[in-house]
Motif scaffolding. Structure first.
Motif, PDB file in Angstrom:
ATOM      1  N   THR A   1      -4.389   9.753 -11.186  1.00  0.00           N
ATOM      2  CA  THR A   1      -5.605  10.361 -10.316  1.00  0.00           C
ATOM      3  C   THR A   1      -6.879   9.332 -10.656  1.00  0.00           C
ATOM      4  O   THR A   1      -6.534   8.462 -11.491  1.00  0.00           O
TER       5      THR A   1
ATOM      6  N   VAL B   1       2.117   6.210  -7.466  1.00  0.00           N
ATOM      7  CA  VAL B   1       1.122   6.851  -7.986  1.00  0.00           C
ATOM      8  C   VAL B   1       1.513   8.413  -8.023  1.00  0.00           C
ATOM      9  O   VAL B   1       1.225   9.045  -8.780  1.00  0.00           O
ATOM     10  N   ALA B   2       2.166   8.634  -6.867  1.00  0.00           N
ATOM     11  CA  ALA B   2       2.558  10.073  -6.849  1.00  0.00           C
ATOM     12  C   ALA B   2       3.695  10.565  -7.704  1.00  0.00           C
ATOM     13  O   ALA B   2       3.572  11.454  -8.275  1.00  0.00           O
TER      14      ALA B   2
ATOM     15  N   GLN C   1       0.694  -1.172  -0.017  1.00  0.00           N
ATOM     16  CA  GLN C   1       0.113  -0.106   0.077  1.00  0.00           C
ATOM     17  C   GLN C   1       0.671   1.304   0.070  1.00  0.00           C
ATOM     18  O   GLN C   1       0.663   2.058  -0.887  1.00  0.00           O
ATOM     19  N   GLU C   2       1.909   1.171   0.780  1.00  0.00           N
ATOM     20  CA  GLU C   2       2.829   2.289   0.816  1.00  0.00           C
ATOM     21  C   GLU C   2       3.582   2.636  -0.191  1.00  0.00           C
ATOM     22  O   GLU C   2       3.612   3.727  -0.762  1.00  0.00           O
TER      23      GLU C   2
ATOM     24  N   ARG D   1       1.317   3.943  -2.954  1.00  0.00           N
ATOM     25  CA  ARG D   1       1.184   5.346  -3.094  1.00  0.00           C
ATOM     26  C   ARG D   1       2.229   6.305  -3.561  1.00  0.00           C
ATOM     27  O   ARG D   1       2.131   7.340  -4.113  1.00  0.00           O
ATOM     28  N   LYS D   2       3.285   5.589  -3.186  1.00  0.00           N
ATOM     29  CA  LYS D   2       4.598   6.565  -3.650  1.00  0.00           C
ATOM     30  C   LYS D   2       4.609   6.627  -5.324  1.00  0.00           C
ATOM     31  O   LYS D   2       4.939   7.377  -5.722  1.00  0.00           O
TER      32      LYS D   2
ATOM     33  N   ASN E   1      -7.240   0.398  -2.452  1.00  0.00           N
ATOM     34  CA  ASN E   1      -7.871   1.294  -1.526  1.00  0.00           C
ATOM     35  C   ASN E   1      -6.677   1.944  -0.776  1.00  0.00           C
ATOM     36  O   ASN E   1      -5.680   1.578  -0.291  1.00  0.00           O
TER      37      ASN E   1
ATOM     38  N   THR F   1      -4.821  -2.992  -8.818  1.00  0.00           N
ATOM     39  CA  THR F   1      -3.523  -3.688  -8.813  1.00  0.00           C
ATOM     40  C   THR F   1      -3.641  -5.084  -8.944  1.00  0.00           C
ATOM     41  O   THR F   1      -4.831  -5.400  -8.745  1.00  0.00           O
TER      42      THR F   1
ATOM     43  N   TYR G   1      10.089  -0.326  -1.224  1.00  0.00           N
ATOM     44  CA  TYR G   1       9.668   0.127  -2.501  1.00  0.00           C
ATOM     45  C   TYR G   1      10.762   0.442  -3.189  1.00  0.00           C
ATOM     46  O   TYR G   1      11.881   1.185  -2.807  1.00  0.00           O
TER      47      TYR G   1
END
Length: 95
Positions: free
Chosen positions: A30, A24-25, A17-18, A21-22, A95, A35, A74
């Motif tokens: 958006t 995606v940034a 998840q973490e 998120r990295k 999520n 996944t 990551y």
């Protein structure tokens, strides 16, 4: 004595998840995301990866990415390649 080699292990759910998120940034995605399951790989910058895409199915507007991990670390994101077989994977909402 030289250190004992311990091969990388798959990332845990929290690390995925973490890491996603990295990723995606980094690529500035958006909206809803999907996944795949964690899978081993013998190419790329790490030993395990998940596929990532914007929700909405495969198309030129929703390319797939590969998000790489060694253990819970990551290691980066790159556009998915044919060898990753992301389009053939079952997708679940992220999520």
């Amino acid at each position: 004595m030289p250190p004992v080699y311990h091969p990388p292990r798959p990332p845990g759910a929290k690390a995925v998840q973490e890491g996603v998120r990295k990723a995606v940034a980094e690529v500035k995605l958006t909206g809803g995301l999907e996944t795949s399951a964690v899978r081993p790989t013998d190419h790329g910058p790490a030993s395990y990866f998940v596929c990532l895409r914007q929700r909405g199915g495969p198309s030129d507007r929703h390319p797939a990415y590969s998000v790489f991990f060694d253990d819970d670390a990551y290691k980066g994101i790159q556009s998915s390649v044919i060898l990753d077989a992301c389009e053939a994977q079952p997708w679940v909402p992220f999520n």
